[in-house]
Design a protein around this motif. Structure first.
Motif, short mmCIF file in Angstrom:
data_model
loop_
_atom_site.label_atom_id
_atom_site.label_comp_id
_atom_site.label_asym_id
_atom_site.label_seq_id
_atom_site.Cartn_x
_atom_site.Cartn_y
_atom_site.Cartn_z
N GLY A 229 49.64 4.77 6.03
CA GLY A 229 51.02 4.61 6.50
C GLY A 229 51.08 3.80 7.78
N MET A 230 50.19 4.11 8.72
CA MET A 230 50.15 3.36 9.98
C MET A 230 49.80 1.90 9.74
N LEU A 231 48.89 1.65 8.81
CA LEU A 231 48.48 0.28 8.50
C LEU A 231 49.65 -0.53 7.95
N CYS A 234 52.21 -1.23 10.65
CA CYS A 234 51.71 -2.26 11.57
C CYS A 234 51.82 -3.65 10.95
N VAL A 235 51.61 -3.74 9.63
CA VAL A 235 51.76 -5.03 8.94
C VAL A 235 53.19 -5.53 9.08
N VAL A 236 54.17 -4.64 8.84
CA VAL A 236 55.57 -5.03 8.96
C VAL A 236 55.91 -5.43 10.40
N LEU A 237 55.42 -4.65 11.36
CA LEU A 237 55.68 -4.94 12.77
C LEU A 237 55.07 -6.27 13.20
N CYS A 238 53.82 -6.51 12.78
CA CYS A 238 53.13 -7.75 13.15
C CYS A 238 53.82 -8.97 12.57
#
Length: 256
Positions: A229-231, A234-238
């Motif tokens: 979930g964190m990964l 983070c992909v969406v945020l990056c």
């Protein structure tokens, strides 16, 4: 480039929404596991001097309640593509992940202490047995002997060293030592074939170690899911912060 960015974002968001649904299910499972540990501990609490054995159960219930809130935040932030919401989601998820790692560590620590705790207290509990339903120790011993199908600390002969046996003077053990399939059992030591042969100490230790392992494996399983979930978050945020195509995708602009 826009299509590639949109594809990556869509995939990450789809997985993230699915994981948030799993978090809701996980919240229920974690609370159930924690409650199960509490209920079981209540049946065996006379054999434990250290109440801190319940810390992993308390922690896992708290994590379960927090996971429900996390799932709600994650779904809203993902659908609305909120940078602030997703950042909050990642931070809280990281804290919960670290908490579950702590649960695993505590589970292993207290699992190793179970045998010592039982060894220290079980003889004392048997010495305080008086055979009456009003006595908490008597109820606890009768319960575990029926539930675990055991008799005495190491075997049925241990009852001969108890105060209850010396005072009763009838050369018998409690009826709770009788095998389920023996109808006419009176607990007499002259008919030892009617009695459970295995002692309770080893079985109590085994039962509590199994429960601790349930807690450990449950925490490990959902910690792994939370990493995923964190990964994805983070992909969406990056992509939002680094990929111009994603900014255009959000605003509805045209990529030149």
């Amino acid at each position: 480039m826009l299509k590639m960015g949109q594809c990556g974002i869509t995939s990450s968001k789809t997985v993230l929404v699915f994981l948030n649904l799993i978090f809701w299910a996980a919240a229920g499972i974690l609370c159930y596991v924690g409650a199960y540990v509490f209920v079981t501990f209540d049946d065996y609490d006379h054999f434990f001097e250290d109440v801190y054995t319940l810390i992993p159960a308390v922690t896992i219930i708290a994590v379960g309640a927090l996971l429900f809130i996390i799932g709600l935040i994650g779904c809203c932030a993902t659908v609305r593509e909120s940078y602030c919401g997703l950042t909050t989601f990642v931070v809280i998820l990281l804290l919960v992940f670290l908490t579950e790692v702590a649960v695993v560590v505590l589970g292993y620590v207290y699992r190793a202490k179970v045998e010592h705790e039982v060894n220290v207290s079980i003889k004392k509990v048997y010495d305080e047995y008086n055979g009456t339903n009003s006595n908490a120790q008597s109820r606890a011993i009768d319960y575990i002997q029926r539930q675990l199908q055991c008799c005495g600390i190491h075997n049925y002969s241990d009852w001969q060293n108890t105060q209850w046996y010396k005072e009763s003077k009838n050369n018998s053990v409690p009826i709770s030592c009788c095998k389920n399939n023996v109808v006419s059992c009176t607990g007499s030591l002259t008919r030892h074939a009617d009695l459970y042969q295995e002692g309770c100490e080893a079985l109590v230790v085994k039962k509590m170690e199994e429960i601790m392992m349930y807690v450990i494996w449950t925490a490990l399983t959902f910690a792994t899911i939370q990493m995923l979930g964190m990964l994805c978050a983070c992909v969406v945020l990056c992509r939002r912060s680094r990929d111009p195509a994603y900014e255009l995708l959000i605003t509805g602009g045209t990529y030149a």
